[in-house]
Write an enzyme that holds these catalytic residues in place. Structure first.
Site, PDB file in Angstrom:
ATOM      1  N   THR A 228       0.849  -1.196   0.000  1.00 47.54           N
ATOM      2  CA  THR A 228       0.000   0.000   0.000  1.00 47.54           C
ATOM      3  C   THR A 228       0.877   1.236   0.000  1.00 47.54           C
ATOM      4  OG1 THR A 228      -0.036   0.272   2.406  1.00 47.54           O
ATOM      5  CG2 THR A 228      -1.748  -1.129   1.434  1.00 47.54           C
ATOM      6  N   ASP A 229       0.349   2.344  -0.522  1.00 47.75           N
ATOM      7  CA  ASP A 229       0.979   3.613  -0.222  1.00 47.75           C
ATOM      8  C   ASP A 229       0.821   3.834   1.280  1.00 47.75           C
ATOM      9  OD1 ASP A 229       2.207   6.067  -0.424  1.00 47.75           O
ATOM     10  OD2 ASP A 229       0.996   6.751  -2.113  1.00 47.75           O
ATOM     11  N   TRP A 230       1.683   4.647   1.857  1.00 46.88           N
ATOM     12  CA  TRP A 230       1.744   4.774   3.321  1.00 46.88           C
ATOM     13  C   TRP A 230       0.438   5.331   3.874  1.00 46.88           C
ATOM     14  CZ3 TRP A 230       5.404   2.370   1.405  1.00 46.88           C
ATOM     15  CH2 TRP A 230       6.495   1.905   2.143  1.00 46.88           C
ATOM     16  N   GLY A 231      -0.238   4.517   4.691  1.00 51.31           N
ATOM     17  CA  GLY A 231      -1.529   4.900   5.244  1.00 51.31           C
ATOM     18  C   GLY A 231      -2.670   4.691   4.269  1.00 51.31           C
ATOM     19  N   GLY A 232      -2.419   3.955   3.198  1.00 44.99           N
ATOM     20  CA  GLY A 232      -3.411   3.814   2.121  1.00 44.99           C
ATOM     21  C   GLY A 232      -4.336   2.623   2.246  1.00 44.99           C
TER      22      GLY A 232
END
Length: 807
Positions: A228-232
């Site tokens: 995932t993108d960070w926090g995604g």
């Protein structure tokens, strides 16, 4: 499965633990089974490994690394081999810093010139972007570590990027927004893909079964890791089912428990989890191999700096050269004006910020250039404030010079991750300076520094225009070598420069402000739109001048390739990027006027001729048919064009191509805009005909309570007075910081607070706030202050008790 024996020894909890980060940048380890944690670091144009107190937003300085030119810059080289060379040097530095996964390259399409992260992306053309990215990936992975191509997919705006729903028709999705990823994954053989924050046609990308399973895994046969993108991450279990192995950063075990519960309840089959674990183990073990034997823990700083300079030199674009003002002859008296000459704008902002190993200075480099620099004046305030005194001093200096070198562009906080630009202009105080200088000295050469397209209503006031884009730590010297003719410029634009923003195809549909963004222009982005709709532009896609001239001749079209000759008809050696465009002569299916299907860069000495061959591939004649749901070829005669740019076509021929006899997918009568290419203002009913469904409501429902995927910005109409007060406080802080010149901090508020969905509070705090605590915050937001506060405090105590008992 490759690692069945190890997986069978794992407990369910251990398997689940591998599916999210150990901290902000590292994966989880299982010591008893010999599974090490691996390190992921930002690195589209240089390694950004933070030594301590790691954060995603670039607030903390990283370990020094070579800052290469950004992707938007290197794209102008049109040289895939150069991309591979950069990748090799990036990979070497990643190994030296013990980085297993380098988070790059980024290959999202430049749908609109205002996207705040365009400096980090290659092109408005998917074929071009895909080929450049494949080169980077091959170079990076030649060292045994992994590249991570991002952001998958249709992530083309920064505002509300964590919750916006991209509404796009299937054919456009396949042909424009996925083709670059397809090339990067199939040809580059990337080991890792990063999913994007946004939703795509109603589902978050990392939960989107059509995108992640049907296309990525089944069609493209990708067997690597999706992170995932960070926090995604939205719904962790749904993401796992879609094949998303790794959630970053850590959630302190919270989502691991969700996975364990989902397996125990039968919501997810444990074999699905095992497959994800197997792919992650493969990434861990294969990238760790390089660190299990002696490896170079240092790199040659000078050599890498020299390569960064070479890359910049080949990527700089000469856009105007009236009266052959360039190259400048030795001994020429130059006045150096512009704040960017002293403090170079050489890289982007946000997660791609690199701490350079060294940094060339324009003013220092001028001493070695052979030019006589009679002085320097900043001329303007960097962040847009008017300063009459600076302007007048610059004009006084300009009067004394043969030529003015005027360094202008966009500042660091105008182009930044998490924010889109407000317009296509450079700051007004810089234009005022240019106009004032032009009244006292007409021999102006502008050196432009920015990572994306800008309007140039001022261009008639300059004789020379050299665009350095964001040229990295060695860019200052590279630009001077182009100005003096030591280097013959060979860069060509990888994006179109319109006369004004209103001319752009997505003008009426960018950005999406609330729930969704509609891609009503379909496949007509960039030159595909301008060339089809006959819209005049300032500089076309593929344009770039040289100090020499090239003649094209002898085109010969074969079934599998096109050959032609190029002659350097000038007096100096140079490189030319020749471009293959293809046009279908049938009008049964709407298409752009022409599409890039190949390119080749060639070096030629003065008077030299070379024969060039560009092969046709599986993408040369294909289109995606929405009726058959697969790639087809329309039987027709195709025009084969060889050009120096998308509008400068030098050679043409024709080729009849047999088709796949697929049914015509469209009714021409209900799609008039798409058949003419005039898509700047498509009505909603026509867009729905293209989509084959109704478009969702694009505005927030202001009557509903706010939930996990609503943003802090929506507290404006929250029921809770505390939430409304917080909204106004955030707005005040943003305005105040901007007013006192703290624009970078003001931008950070917009990016990391204002547009953050509530779930991001839990996903990005590394377990400090968990989802049950977030439920309490949402109660407060929705008007239940005391109930919400009690809930929040109760859940916090519970979390602390659990943490204490496990330590």
């Amino acid at each position: 499965m490759k690692y069945r024996e190890i997986i069978e020894k794992m407990t369910l909890e251990e398997k689940a633990s591998l599916m999210s980060g150990k901290d902000f940048w590292q994966t989880q380890d299982i010591e008893r089974l010999g599974v090490n944690n691996i390190f992921l670091a930002d690195g589209p144009h240089g390694i950004r490994k933070q030594a301590e107190a790691a954060d995603h937003l670039g607030l903390n300085e990283s370990i020094p690394a070579t800052c290469f030119p950004t992707a938007a810059t290197v794209a102008n080289s049109w040289n895939t081999e150069l991309g591979e060379k950069i990748g090799q040097y990036l990979g070497e530095e990643a190994v030296a810093q013990k980085v297993n996964v380098l988070l790059g390259p980024g290959i999202n399409m430049k749908r609109d010139p205002l996207c705040g992260r365009n400096f980090e992306y290659f092109s408005e053309d998917p074929y071009h972007a895909g080929k450049m990215a494949a080169g980077y990936i091959k170079g990076i992975q030649s060292h045994g570590i992994s590249a991570c191509v991002k952001h998958f997919a249709a992530n083309n705006q920064e505002e509300r990027r964590m919750s916006i729903d991209t509404i796009v028709d299937e054919r456009t999705l396949r042909e424009i927004y996925l083709t670059a990823f397809e090339i990067a994954i199939k040809e580059g053989q990337t080991k890792t893909v990063m999913s994007s924050y946004n939703m795509l046609n109603g589902a978050y990308t990392n939960e989107n079964l059509h995108l992640m399973r049907e296309i990525l895994r089944d069609e493209w046969k990708f067997d690597g890791v999706v992170v995932t993108d960070w926090g995604g991450s939205n719904d962790r279990v749904a993401g796992l089912i879609a094949g998303n192995e790794l959630e970053m950063p850590t959630t302190a075990g919270e989502t691991n428990k969700e996975i364990v519960e989902a397996v125990k309840s039968g919501q997810i089959n444990e074999e699905v989890l095992d497959e994800c674990v197997d792919r992650l183990l493969d990434l861990i073990f294969t990238t760790e191999e390089v660190f299990e034997k002696p490896y170079k823990k240092e790199f040659d700083i000078e050599e890498h700096h020299s390569v960064a300079q070479q890359v910049a030199e080949e990527s700089i674009v000469l856009l105007k050269n009236e009266d052959n003002i360039l190259p400048l002859k030795k001994g020429k008296k130059v006045a150096t004006i512009g704040d960017f000459a002293k403090e170079a704008r050489y890289q982007g902002a946000g997660s791609s910020i690199v701490n350079p190993t060294m940094l060339d200075s324009t003013l220092d480099s001028l001493e070695l250039s052979g030019l006589e620099n009679i002085g320097f004046e900043p001329g303007f305030e960097r962040y847009g404030k008017r300063n009459r005194n600076k302007l007048e001093k610059a004009c006084a200096l300009a009067k004394e010079a043969d030529v003015v070198l005027l360094y202008i562009g966009l500042d660091e906080v105008t182009e930044a991750e998490g924010l889109d630009r407000q317009n296509m202009k450079i700051p007004e105080n810089q234009i005022e300076l240019l106009e004032a200088v032009s009244k006292v000295n007409q021999n102006i050469v502008v050196v432009l520094s920015c990572g994306s397209a800008v309007e140039m209503p001022w261009i008639d006031n300059v004789k020379g225009l050299v665009h350095g884009y964001l040229s990295g730590q060695a860019g200052a010297k590279a630009i001077l070598r182009v100005l003096t003719g030591e280097v013959n410029p060979s860069g060509k634009l990888a994006e179109t420069y319109p006369f004004k923003y209103e001319d752009t195809p997505a003008y009426h549909n960018f950005p999406g402000k609330e729930v969704s963004v509609e891609y009503r222009e379909s496949m007509f982005i960039g030159y595909r739109y301008y060339d089809t709709a006959n819209v005049n532009v300032l500089f076309p896609f593929g344009f770039g001048l040289s100090y020499t001239s090239f003649e094209y001749s002898d085109i010969s079209v074969h079934k599998d390739k096109v050959t032609f000759s190029i002659t350097n008809t000038g007096d100096v050696a140079g490189r030319e990027a020749a471009q293959l465009y293809v046009s279908c002569q049938s009008d049964a299916i709407f298409r752009p006027e022409k599409e890039l299907k190949g390119f080749k860069k060639v070096f030629l000495n003065a008077g030299e001729t070379k024969t060039i061959s560009i092969p046709f591939d599986d993408k040369t004649f294909r289109y995606f048919n929405v009726k058959t749901n697969k790639w087809e070829i329309e039987e027709a005669t195709y025009t084969i064009m060889i050009g120096a740019s998308s509008t400068d076509i030098r050679l043409t021929d024709a080729l009849f191509v047999e088709g796949t006899n697929a049914p015509i997918p469209y009714d021409k009568t209900v799609l008039p805009s798409y058949y003419t290419g005039k898509v700047n203002h498509v009505a909603v009913d026509e867009f729905e005909q293209l989509l084959g469904r109704k478009v969702p409501v694009s505005t927030w429902d202001r009557t509903k309570p706010l939930g996990y995927n609503d943003t802090i910005a929506q507290c404006k109409y929250a029921k809770g007075a505390v939430a409304r007060f917080a909204y106004h406080l955030i707005n005040f802080a943003h305005s105040f910081l901007k007013k006192i010149g703290k624009r970078e901090t003001a931008n950070l508020i917009m990016m990391s607070v204002y547009h953050m969905p509530f779930r991001g509070i839990a996903r990005m705090t590394g377990g400090i706030v968990n989802m049950p605590m977030l439920d309490g915050l949402l109660m407060i937001v929705n008007g239940q202050f005391f109930k919400g506060l009690r809930h929040f405090l109760r859940e916090r105590r519970k979390m602390l008790r659990v943490a204490k008992s496990t330590n």
